[in-house]
Design an enzyme around this catalytic site. Sequence first.
Site, short mmCIF file in Angstrom:
data_model
loop_
_atom_site.label_atom_id
_atom_site.label_comp_id
_atom_site.label_asym_id
_atom_site.label_seq_id
_atom_site.Cartn_x
_atom_site.Cartn_y
_atom_site.Cartn_z
N GLU A 8 0.88 -1.17 0.00
CA GLU A 8 0.00 0.00 0.00
C GLU A 8 0.91 1.21 0.00
O GLU A 8 1.52 1.55 1.02
CB GLU A 8 -0.93 -0.02 1.22
N CYS A 19 -2.75 8.75 3.63
CA CYS A 19 -2.53 8.09 2.35
C CYS A 19 -3.74 8.22 1.43
O CYS A 19 -3.59 8.23 0.21
CB CYS A 19 -2.19 6.62 2.56
#
Length: 641
Positions: free
Chosen positions: A342, A376
Amino acid sequence: MPANLFSSLLAPLYDDESALVYILTACVAAGIWLVVRRYEDARNRAILFDWPAPEAASPTWTGQTLTQPSLEAHLLNPVLLPSSSSRHGHSPTPSSTGGGGGGNSKHITCYDPATGMHIATVRADDAYEIGQKIGEAGAAQRTWRNTSFADRRRVIRSLQRWLLDNRELCARVAARDTGKTMVDAALGEVLTTLAKMDWLIKYGEYSLKPEKRHGNFILMHKTSWVYYEPLGVVAACVSWNYPLHNALSPIMAALFAGNAIVLKCSEHVAWSTAWFVGAVRTCIEACGHDPDVVQLVTCWPEEAPTLTTSPWIRHITFIGSEVVGRKVAEAACRNLTPVTLELGGKDAALIMPGTDLGRYISMWMRGVFQGAGQNCIGIERLLVHSSQHDALVRLFAERAQRLRLGSVLAPVMGDEDDTSYRPIVDMGSMISADRFSELEQIIRDAVEDGAELVAGGERWRHAYLEQGAYFQPTVLAGVGQGMEVAQQELFAPVALIMPYETLDEAVEIANGTRYGLGASVFGPDQDAALALARRLEAGMVSVNDFAVTYINQDLPFGGTKASGYGRFGGPEGLRGLTCPKAVVLDAFPRVVQTSIPRVVDYPIRSLVQSWEFLSGLMAFIYGLGWKERVRGLVRLALAGR
């Protein structure tokens, strides 16, 4: 008719003997129900445990303010070194300030980025210690893998009870180590972690229990199953922006899948992560299991390959930057270790023409400025029709300029005895000031390329927290797709407002970066917004909302393109931490079993006859019409004689 039926059921009660039987039967049934219920309650009851609060999490705590806050501040000021070198992964809190000691071992200085105050200095693990922790995790996993789902739920439920009871303390620990606000910690740390726990308790077993699969005609005498078995020891290398959630989320998923886990935290949050992992280990031990099933590694980057190249690590979850993610993937190739990555994002909020800007401005503000933009799946680009561009710029500028920066855990000014007063803070600090020069330069470059700097754009000096790492809430208008600021992940409190003329152009802009993590679409027509969402190259998209895919733990989390691959979260993420084992059994083991027809048995008697047999079998089973199937059956029968 119903009345007659009701009367017939009650009729026996008019007879004394029958009434006694009814009453006794009811009492026995109630007794059995109460026993079962008490057993289930005892089996599922959370185990309470004590875990001491770290001193630095107190709002009244003050520490030495570092003149040059950094992870290596102890090199300039040896007094920051701890007096002893305890293994921080196994102690309640890392060693605090003390004189002397340390020898030649490496250390990490932990400090509050919002105040510059020194929290602790901890020893960094070396290669030998990392290998030792992997071994300890492996030994503990051999027992843990045999635990039941009820045992695992109990651990998660006990940890959930502890987190809920200590939610303010946990938020303060996260805020102290990252500089974020209590509100940001509550939303991004505590709330999401509780949601993860709740999902595992309710649906974890359902996702991992043996699953019966459909068979086919040729195997009609078989039953097929998939078993999701533990991998062994897995690893997670996680980022610093959410020390609570980024630590507990992979730990809980690994444990529920029957694995042991070695967690490598970022050096920036060594202090808080050690405390959170210590709580997890204490919980596991209180529930009667070996706490070594969870290990914490805190090390400098040069030691990390010891973990990522270990042949004993069966899976790696990485959360962080694209640059480091590529190194992790390359290291994992040595032993063909599967990796979930990720990585970065450049999430766009696509605002359709005619959208009520005032209705969603609060959501966009939080999407951009939550956690000082260090999120994020935060909103980095706002794509708005040119007719609404200026209006959106005014809304953002007016609100951004009113945001109050500071630390919610800063020493109280004035009356030190009045601990009830705390400053109101909208946005905390960034994790460090290391990137400020780069941020300021990329903003200046955007202005030179034609963007308009409406608010912010540079470092902000706090009036009395001079060592705090604060960056002004920034708004850039008229940003073009080709500007570097529109292509590079900023991970900072910067709102980029980009105009478009047509929806096709908006989709092109949204997809026009190397990233594809998250996105959102806003518009008055939900169906039209959904159609646009389907065209976006992203792993997660919210319609008329922001990042709700994060709070719904039943959904897989991850992206595409340079944002990484693989998923954590949801059934996909949980199953990704297991080895899916396919098992085929006889449906009627004492009646029907597989046998090899003589025509294809070794040694083959006739190649022509065996081919005719198999060709007829395939035509009979998979023929497209009944005529073809009949012809196949005839060939099958003739060849099998």
